[in-house]
Write an enzyme that holds these catalytic residues in place. Structure first.
Site, PDB file in Angstrom:
ATOM      1  N   GLY A 181       4.135  47.434  34.549  1.00 35.49           N
ATOM      2  CA  GLY A 181       3.446  48.527  35.211  1.00 35.49           C
ATOM      3  C   GLY A 181       2.805  49.509  34.258  1.00 35.49           C
ATOM      4  O   GLY A 181       2.122  50.432  34.685  1.00 35.49           O
ATOM      5  N   SER A 207       3.481  35.734  29.520  1.00 36.11           N
ATOM      6  CA  SER A 207       2.577  35.468  30.638  1.00 36.11           C
ATOM      7  C   SER A 207       1.157  35.921  30.325  1.00 36.11           C
ATOM      8  O   SER A 207       0.933  36.804  29.508  1.00 36.11           O
ATOM      9  CB  SER A 207       3.072  36.196  31.890  1.00 36.11           C
ATOM     10  OG  SER A 207       4.361  35.783  32.253  1.00 36.11           O
ATOM     11  N   THR A 216       0.704  39.601  27.661  1.00 37.80           N
ATOM     12  CA  THR A 216       0.997  39.413  26.236  1.00 37.80           C
ATOM     13  C   THR A 216       0.281  38.192  25.688  1.00 37.80           C
ATOM     14  O   THR A 216      -0.251  38.205  24.576  1.00 37.80           O
ATOM     15  CB  THR A 216       2.516  39.287  26.017  1.00 37.80           C
ATOM     16  OG1 THR A 216       3.132  40.533  26.355  1.00 37.80           O
ATOM     17  CG2 THR A 216       2.835  38.970  24.565  1.00 37.80           C
ATOM     18  N   ASP A 269       6.830  43.757  45.851  1.00 36.71           N
ATOM     19  CA  ASP A 269       7.578  43.363  44.658  1.00 36.71           C
ATOM     20  C   ASP A 269       9.054  43.621  44.913  1.00 36.71           C
ATOM     21  O   ASP A 269       9.606  44.621  44.477  1.00 36.71           O
ATOM     22  CB  ASP A 269       7.088  44.169  43.450  1.00 36.71           C
ATOM     23  CG  ASP A 269       7.441  43.492  42.138  1.00 36.71           C
ATOM     24  OD1 ASP A 269       8.037  42.405  42.172  1.00 36.71           O
ATOM     25  OD2 ASP A 269       7.126  44.063  41.087  1.00 36.71           O
TER      26      ASP A 269
END
Length: 505
Positions: A181, A207, A216, A269
């Protein structure tokens, strides 16, 4: 009506170059003999079978001469999964009923999901049998009827077992994860370099962005190749003690990316799915010790200290069920980390910290050193309370930078992050003190500018909380690779003038 011949049932595939992202889509004519004989209608889920593979795809129908009567046009996702060549013959049929959907319906009405049910659901998801509508039902059910601890453990195990699992000769095998986030929070390459330089093994799978300006793997790809298979990943780790590679290339917890994609579209989420998402990939990667970073802030994924405490308890309990040792750090998530938001801009921040440049972003350095220090302590490479100092020393004396260069070379060679062609500063509308930064909307500015697909696109932040600014002073600069994308992003900025909040004098 005359009976259909065998030839009437044959479909010859055609590659359409249609990008549907992850969804397998097939186009057929509305008067196609196969559609008529099988009773296929638009938006039906159908099974396509080639000589070697079978997939489930969503059918859309076209009229006119765009396709021949016996042609099936495939999206790029369907083409890759089916493994065909232009003109190859395939067959189409009704798929078997999806039995696990009854378990999803049960969850909607308040029934618990046991390990068998969750294994069945995850198996169908990985097999491509769930449409986005089915996935939405499962995700919504687990949000409205939160998973209990046993369900979280079962879902984590099912997601882990659905893909590959790695094992390593070394012990311990360490890892870290930030719940996310926060734009620009690119600590992973720095942490891997520090920890590997101190002799711990850290095979990091990361990911790509799904709805964020950079993952990343996206940032790391501007510095070195990341699409490594398992044998190549092992060679890098054996050579340098760590790696930073794209997790999608090694098929770890394959249901996770599918679920995340739909969760983000729904803006849902749930805690249970978040826990299973994080831990299934760590377990599948062969990790034994993991540090988890939970940034807390009004526009971060975790919004309050109370929510962080509940999530920490669940993460710890599920990790213990799989023998995974964890340490959880709750951090400040009120603003972006570093200056860059977007793959290349974030990579430049990483390089500045690793090279200990005078203008390196201090907040990124401090956050990375704190996480690396916790990993050194958890992995036994530093005494309790000594990890942070040891991590900082490893960064300052150049060992981390040297290790990072070895990792990049072993992954295929280090390269220079690209630079944008078009830039425009966004000025402060008034003088005063920066009192708030909206992480989500600032990330949207970077995405509208082209990130992460355009590696050099994004946002370069010039201020942080409590910074004093004068009217007209740049708050951030938008980077884009085309004038159109720059204008598109700036139009959003103009309509959202309070992304950076400034209190008046």
């Amino acid at each position: 009506m005359a009976a259909l011949s065998t030839a009437d049932h044959e479909l010859h595939v055609r590659r359409l170059g249609l990008d549907t992202q992850h969804e397998a889509v097939v186009l057929m004519r509305d008067d196609c003999p196969v559609c008529r004989s099988e009773g296929f209608t638009a938006h039906a889920r159908i099974r396509l079978t080639s000589a070697s593979r079978s997939i489930i795809a969503t059918l859309y129908q076209v009229s006119g001469t765009f396709l021949g009567h016996n042609e099936a046009g495939l999206s790029e996702a369907a083409w890759r999964r089916l493994g065909v060549v232009d003109g190859e013959t395939i067959s189409a049929s009704h798929p078997r009923p999806i039995g696990s959907l009854s378990k999803v319906r049960g969850k909607v009405y308040g029934e618990r999901l046991d390990a068998s049910a969750l294994t069945e659901i995850v198996t169908d998801i990985v097999g491509g049998r769930y449409s986005d509508i089915h996935l939405s039902s499962f995700i919504t059910a687990c949000s409205a009827r939160p998973l209990d601890l046993d369900e979280m453990i079962a879902l984590t195990g099912a997601m882990t077992d659905a893909g590959d699992r790695l094992s390593w000769d070394a012990w311990p095998v360490v890892d870290k994860h930030s719940v996310g986030g926060l734009p620009g929070n690119r600590t992973t390459p720095i942490v891997v370099a520090i920890v590997a330089a101190r002799g711990l093994t850290m095979p990091k799978t990361s990911s790509r962005a799904i709805t964020s300006p950079a993952g990343t793997a996206d940032a790391m790809e501007t510095l070195a190749p990341v699409n490594l298979d398992i044998p190549a990943m092992r060679r890098v780790v054996e050579h340098a003690g760590g790696c930073i590679v794209w997790g999608g290339a090694v098929h770890l917890s394959p249901a996770d990316d599918t679920l995340i994609r739909v969760e983000r579209a729904l803006d849902l989420d749930s805690e249970g799915q978040l826990v299973a998402s994080v831990l299934s990939k760590k377990i599948a990667a062969g990790s034994t010790h993991v540090v988890l970073d939970l940034p807390v802030g009004p526009t971060a994924k975790v919004r309050s200290d109370g929510a962080a405490a509940v999530l920490s308890e669940s993460l710890t309990a599920v990790a213990e069920a799989f023998g995974l040792k964890t340490r959880i750090l709750v951090s400040d998530g009120r603003q972006p980390v570093g200056r860059g938001i977007g793959p290349a801009l974030e990579a430049r921040d990483v390089l500045a910290v690793l090279q200990t440049l005078p203008d390196a972003p201090a907040d990124l350095r401090e956050r990375a050193v704190t996480l690396a220090g916790a990993l050194l302590e958890l992995g036994g490479a530093a005494g309790e309370g000594e990890g942070r100092a040891e991590a900082m020393a490893t960064l300052r004396d150049g060992r981390a930078w040297a290790t990072f260069q070895r990792i990049c070379e072993a992954q295929g060679g280090m390269r220079e992050p690209p630079r944008s062609f078009h830039r425009r500063p966004v000025p402060a509308r008034r003088s005063g003190i920066v009192t708030g930064i909206d992480n989500r909307r600032l990330a949207q500015v970077a995405k509208l500018a082209g990130a992460p697909d355009d590696k050099a696109a994004g946002v370069e932040l010039h201020v942080h909380l409590d910074t004093r600014v004068e009217a007209g002073e740049p708050l951030y600069t938008v980077h884009a690779e085309t004038p159109g994308e720059l204008d598109y992003s700036l139009a959003y900025v103009a309509a959202n003038g309070d992304i950076v909040e400034i209190s008046g004098d």
